[in-house]
Design a protein around this motif. Structure first.
Motif, PDB file in Angstrom:
ATOM      1  N   LEU A 107       1.029   4.404  -2.896  1.00 24.63           N
ATOM      2  CA  LEU A 107       0.669   5.656  -2.489  1.00 24.63           C
ATOM      3  C   LEU A 107       1.813   6.275  -3.162  1.00 24.63           C
ATOM      4  O   LEU A 107       1.589   7.551  -3.623  1.00 24.63           O
TER       5      LEU A 107
ATOM      6  N   GLU B 157       0.859  -0.951   0.137  1.00 26.98           N
ATOM      7  CA  GLU B 157       0.051   0.082   0.193  1.00 26.98           C
ATOM      8  C   GLU B 157       0.851   1.161  -0.037  1.00 26.98           C
ATOM      9  O   GLU B 157       0.604   2.222  -0.592  1.00 26.98           O
TER      10      GLU B 157
ATOM     11  N   LYS C 292      -0.718   6.142  10.082  1.00 30.23           N
ATOM     12  CA  LYS C 292      -0.913   4.989   9.495  1.00 30.23           C
ATOM     13  C   LYS C 292       0.329   4.281   8.786  1.00 30.23           C
ATOM     14  O   LYS C 292       0.482   2.987   8.509  1.00 30.23           O
TER      15      LYS C 292
ATOM     16  N   LEU D 112       2.248  13.194   0.262  1.00 29.92           N
ATOM     17  CA  LEU D 112       2.101  11.919   0.810  1.00 29.92           C
ATOM     18  C   LEU D 112       1.630  11.944   2.524  1.00 29.92           C
ATOM     19  O   LEU D 112       0.791  11.370   3.048  1.00 29.92           O
TER      20      LEU D 112
ATOM     21  N   ALA E 150       1.586   9.191  -5.619  1.00 32.29           N
ATOM     22  CA  ALA E 150       2.215  10.836  -5.356  1.00 32.29           C
ATOM     23  C   ALA E 150       3.166  11.261  -6.506  1.00 32.29           C
ATOM     24  O   ALA E 150       3.204  12.497  -6.560  1.00 32.29           O
TER      25      ALA E 150
ATOM     26  N   LYS F 172      -1.911  11.594   3.820  1.00 31.20           N
ATOM     27  CA  LYS F 172      -2.400  10.079   3.431  1.00 31.20           C
ATOM     28  C   LYS F 172      -1.867   9.244   4.598  1.00 31.20           C
ATOM     29  O   LYS F 172      -2.679   7.978   4.743  1.00 31.20           O
ATOM     30  N   VAL F 173      -0.728   9.186   5.018  1.00 30.44           N
ATOM     31  CA  VAL F 173      -0.149   8.379   5.678  1.00 30.44           C
ATOM     32  C   VAL F 173       0.048   8.658   7.307  1.00 30.44           C
ATOM     33  O   VAL F 173       0.513   7.837   7.967  1.00 30.44           O
TER      34      VAL F 173
END
Length: 155
Positions: A107, A103, A139, A132, A111, A135-136
């Motif tokens: 991503l 994943e 996580k 990024l 990006a 989004k991360v």
């Protein structure tokens, strides 16, 4: 007491661990609540943290535990590494699901494409990381994401 659902959940779980005489869970949750309180009173003015900010504090604490596990294992201190790993596992229960390696790669590729950083090579790392981050956040470990960005940009 608090208007934060996450903080209340931590308090409730610590109380349950206290009643169940689960020492490792109790001490880990107590440490987490202390870190949250510290974050609330730091700065110019004391304030209540939102759930997202609490997740940031817990992520930071979990990262410290993961780093300690590595350090203790390298030093041959398995019993301390096991304790730190148990604490990291407990903290992970309160964090959003972590992204898998695949994943993260996907991503990063998206990006790089969306920012047009492929043409910039290593100079595009900052641009890609900026895209990024939202989004991360919480996580994935930033170091892992950064390493993947550098790998894909050929840095």
């Amino acid at each position: 007491m608090s208007n934060s659902g996450m903080k209340q959940r931590l308090h409730d779980d610590m109380t349950a661990a206290l009643k169940a005489r689960d020492e490792i869970r109790k001490s880990t949750l107590r440490m987490a609540l202390t870190a949250i309180t510290k974050a609330e009173v730091s700065g110019k003015e004391a304030r209540e943290l939102a759930d997202a900010e609490i997740v940031d504090v817990l992520s930071s604490e979990a990262k410290k535990r993961r780093e300690s596990v590595i350090a203790y294992r390298d030093a041959g201190r398995a019993e301390l590494a096991d304790k730190e790993q148990a604490e990291a596992d407990i903290l992970a229960e309160y964090l959003p699901g972590q992204l898998t390696e695949d994943e993260i790669k996907t991503l990063v590729t998206e990006a790089i494409t969306s920012t047009g950083a492929a043409d910039l090579g290593p100079r595009g790392i900052g641009k890609v990381m900026g895209a990024l981050q939202p989004k991360v956040k919480g996580k994935a470990d930033g170091a892992i994401v950064s390493a993947e960005v550098k790998r894909q940009l050929g840095a």
